[in-house]
Design a protein around this motif. Structure first.
Motif, PDB file in Angstrom:
ATOM      1  N   LEU A   1       0.824  -1.209   0.000  1.00  0.00           N
ATOM      2  CA  LEU A   1       0.000   0.000   0.000  1.00  0.00           C
ATOM      3  C   LEU A   1       0.858   1.257   0.000  1.00  0.00           C
ATOM      4  O   LEU A   1       0.554   2.229  -0.703  1.00  0.00           O
ATOM      5  CB  LEU A   1      -0.920  -0.011   1.221  1.00  0.00           C
ATOM      6  CG  LEU A   1      -1.941   1.111   1.312  1.00  0.00           C
ATOM      7  CD1 LEU A   1      -2.864   1.094   0.110  1.00  0.00           C
ATOM      8  CD2 LEU A   1      -2.729   0.998   2.597  1.00  0.00           C
ATOM      9  N   LYS A   2       1.957   1.250   0.739  1.00  0.00           N
ATOM     10  CA  LYS A   2       2.859   2.407   0.747  1.00  0.00           C
ATOM     11  C   LYS A   2       3.499   2.596  -0.621  1.00  0.00           C
ATOM     12  O   LYS A   2       3.666   3.722  -1.090  1.00  0.00           O
ATOM     13  CB  LYS A   2       3.934   2.251   1.824  1.00  0.00           C
ATOM     14  CG  LYS A   2       4.686   3.549   2.056  1.00  0.00           C
ATOM     15  CD  LYS A   2       6.147   3.281   2.180  1.00  0.00           C
ATOM     16  CE  LYS A   2       6.922   4.548   2.395  1.00  0.00           C
ATOM     17  NZ  LYS A   2       7.333   5.132   1.147  1.00  0.00           N
ATOM     18  N   ASP A   3       3.852   1.505  -1.296  1.00  0.00           N
ATOM     19  CA  ASP A   3       4.401   1.601  -2.654  1.00  0.00           C
ATOM     20  C   ASP A   3       3.383   2.206  -3.617  1.00  0.00           C
ATOM     21  O   ASP A   3       3.737   3.021  -4.478  1.00  0.00           O
ATOM     22  CB  ASP A   3       4.843   0.228  -3.152  1.00  0.00           C
ATOM     23  CG  ASP A   3       6.070  -0.297  -2.418  1.00  0.00           C
ATOM     24  OD1 ASP A   3       6.778   0.522  -1.783  1.00  0.00           O
ATOM     25  OD2 ASP A   3       6.310  -1.531  -2.474  1.00  0.00           O
ATOM     26  N   LEU A   4       2.112   1.814  -3.459  1.00  0.00           N
ATOM     27  CA  LEU A   4       1.073   2.408  -4.307  1.00  0.00           C
ATOM     28  C   LEU A   4       0.909   3.894  -4.030  1.00  0.00           C
ATOM     29  O   LEU A   4       0.722   4.691  -4.951  1.00  0.00           O
ATOM     30  CB  LEU A   4      -0.264   1.683  -4.085  1.00  0.00           C
ATOM     31  CG  LEU A   4      -0.390   0.315  -4.706  1.00  0.00           C
ATOM     32  CD1 LEU A   4      -1.717  -0.312  -4.332  1.00  0.00           C
ATOM     33  CD2 LEU A   4      -0.266   0.401  -6.210  1.00  0.00           C
ATOM     34  N   TYR A   5       0.986   4.296  -2.770  1.00  0.00           N
ATOM     35  CA  TYR A   5       0.910   5.722  -2.434  1.00  0.00           C
ATOM     36  C   TYR A   5       2.082   6.492  -3.032  1.00  0.00           C
ATOM     37  O   TYR A   5       1.924   7.626  -3.498  1.00  0.00           O
ATOM     38  CB  TYR A   5       0.868   5.930  -0.924  1.00  0.00           C
ATOM     39  CG  TYR A   5      -0.449   5.587  -0.262  1.00  0.00           C
ATOM     40  CD1 TYR A   5      -1.640   5.627  -0.969  1.00  0.00           C
ATOM     41  CD2 TYR A   5      -0.500   5.228   1.065  1.00  0.00           C
ATOM     42  CE1 TYR A   5      -2.849   5.311  -0.370  1.00  0.00           C
ATOM     43  CE2 TYR A   5      -1.696   4.913   1.688  1.00  0.00           C
ATOM     44  CZ  TYR A   5      -2.871   4.958   0.952  1.00  0.00           C
ATOM     45  OH  TYR A   5      -4.050   4.652   1.562  1.00  0.00           O
ATOM     46  N   ASP A   6       3.259   5.895  -3.003  1.00  0.00           N
ATOM     47  CA  ASP A   6       4.432   6.549  -3.601  1.00  0.00           C
ATOM     48  C   ASP A   6       4.257   6.732  -5.108  1.00  0.00           C
ATOM     49  O   ASP A   6       4.578   7.798  -5.656  1.00  0.00           O
ATOM     50  CB  ASP A   6       5.695   5.744  -3.314  1.00  0.00           C
ATOM     51  CG  ASP A   6       6.101   5.780  -1.846  1.00  0.00           C
ATOM     52  OD1 ASP A   6       5.620   6.676  -1.121  1.00  0.00           O
ATOM     53  OD2 ASP A   6       6.880   4.905  -1.434  1.00  0.00           O
ATOM     54  N   LEU A   7       3.744   5.702  -5.783  1.00  0.00           N
ATOM     55  CA  LEU A   7       3.502   5.822  -7.225  1.00  0.00           C
ATOM     56  C   LEU A   7       2.443   6.866  -7.528  1.00  0.00           C
ATOM     57  O   LEU A   7       2.550   7.617  -8.502  1.00  0.00           O
ATOM     58  CB  LEU A   7       3.090   4.469  -7.814  1.00  0.00           C
ATOM     59  CG  LEU A   7       4.172   3.401  -7.862  1.00  0.00           C
ATOM     60  CD1 LEU A   7       3.589   2.096  -8.381  1.00  0.00           C
ATOM     61  CD2 LEU A   7       5.320   3.856  -8.736  1.00  0.00           C
ATOM     62  N   TYR A   8       1.418   6.931  -6.685  1.00  0.00           N
ATOM     63  CA  TYR A   8       0.391   7.957  -6.861  1.00  0.00           C
ATOM     64  C   TYR A   8       0.989   9.350  -6.708  1.00  0.00           C
ATOM     65  O   TYR A   8       0.666  10.263  -7.463  1.00  0.00           O
ATOM     66  CB  TYR A   8      -0.743   7.769  -5.852  1.00  0.00           C
ATOM     67  CG  TYR A   8      -1.747   8.887  -5.893  1.00  0.00           C
ATOM     68  CD1 TYR A   8      -2.700   8.940  -6.891  1.00  0.00           C
ATOM     69  CD2 TYR A   8      -1.711   9.916  -4.943  1.00  0.00           C
ATOM     70  CE1 TYR A   8      -3.606   9.984  -6.938  1.00  0.00           C
ATOM     71  CE2 TYR A   8      -2.609  10.952  -4.988  1.00  0.00           C
ATOM     72  CZ  TYR A   8      -3.559  10.982  -5.987  1.00  0.00           C
ATOM     73  OH  TYR A   8      -4.443  12.014  -6.047  1.00  0.00           O
ATOM     74  N   GLY A   9       1.866   9.534  -5.743  1.00  0.00           N
ATOM     75  CA  GLY A   9       2.503  10.838  -5.552  1.00  0.00           C
ATOM     76  C   GLY A   9       3.349  11.244  -6.741  1.00  0.00           C
ATOM     77  O   GLY A   9       3.346  12.403  -7.160  1.00  0.00           O
ATOM     78  N   ILE A  10       4.064  10.284  -7.320  1.00  0.00           N
ATOM     79  CA  ILE A  10       4.875  10.571  -8.513  1.00  0.00           C
ATOM     80  C   ILE A  10       3.972  10.992  -9.670  1.00  0.00           C
ATOM     81  O   ILE A  10       4.226  11.993 -10.351  1.00  0.00           O
ATOM     82  CB  ILE A  10       5.732   9.352  -8.892  1.00  0.00           C
ATOM     83  CG1 ILE A  10       6.805   9.110  -7.838  1.00  0.00           C
ATOM     84  CG2 ILE A  10       6.363   9.529 -10.265  1.00  0.00           C
ATOM     85  CD1 ILE A  10       7.528   7.788  -8.003  1.00  0.00           C
ATOM     86  N   CYS A  11       2.898  10.240  -9.881  1.00  0.00           N
ATOM     87  CA  CYS A  11       1.999  10.521 -11.003  1.00  0.00           C
ATOM     88  C   CYS A  11       1.262  11.850 -10.798  1.00  0.00           C
ATOM     89  O   CYS A  11       1.123  12.640 -11.730  1.00  0.00           O
ATOM     90  CB  CYS A  11       1.005   9.375 -11.158  1.00  0.00           C
ATOM     91  SG  CYS A  11       0.112   9.416 -12.709  1.00  0.00           S
ATOM     92  N   ALA A  12       0.808  12.104  -9.586  1.00  0.00           N
ATOM     93  CA  ALA A  12       0.113  13.365  -9.305  1.00  0.00           C
ATOM     94  C   ALA A  12       1.054  14.553  -9.483  1.00  0.00           C
ATOM     95  O   ALA A  12       0.653  15.599 -10.011  1.00  0.00           O
ATOM     96  CB  ALA A  12      -0.459  13.339  -7.893  1.00  0.00           C
TER      97      ALA A  12
END
Length: 87
Positions: A61-72
């Protein structure tokens, strides 16, 4: 009688043509080309391995949040570039 009706119509046509001729013409510009850093797609999320442990789910879940932050962040940068904020 005919000439009385023709005058207002001709006057209205002259005003209409004059207003169309004096309005500024729209200038269309081709869109700005995007820099290469904005043409890169967002990273795809890695597959989550099936696990019964809570720690592995939290890490995924933390990895998904990190990817979301990069994309956003990329989308915000792209919108700033399109709006003219960055040159």
């Amino acid at each position: 009688m005919r000439s009385l009706l023709l005058r207002p119509a001709a006057l209205a046509a002259c005003f209409l043509l004059t207003s169309c001729a004096s309005s500024p013409r729209l200038v269309t510009e081709p869109p700005k080309p995007l820099p290469a850093e904005y043409a890169v797609h967002c990273p795809t999320p890695p597959p989550i391995p099936p696990s019964d442990e809570v720690d592995n789910v939290a890490v995924a879940l933390k990895d998904l949040y990190d990817l979301y932050g990069i994309c956003a962040g990329r989308i915000v940068d792209l919108l700033d570039y399109i709006d003219g904020g960055q040159q």
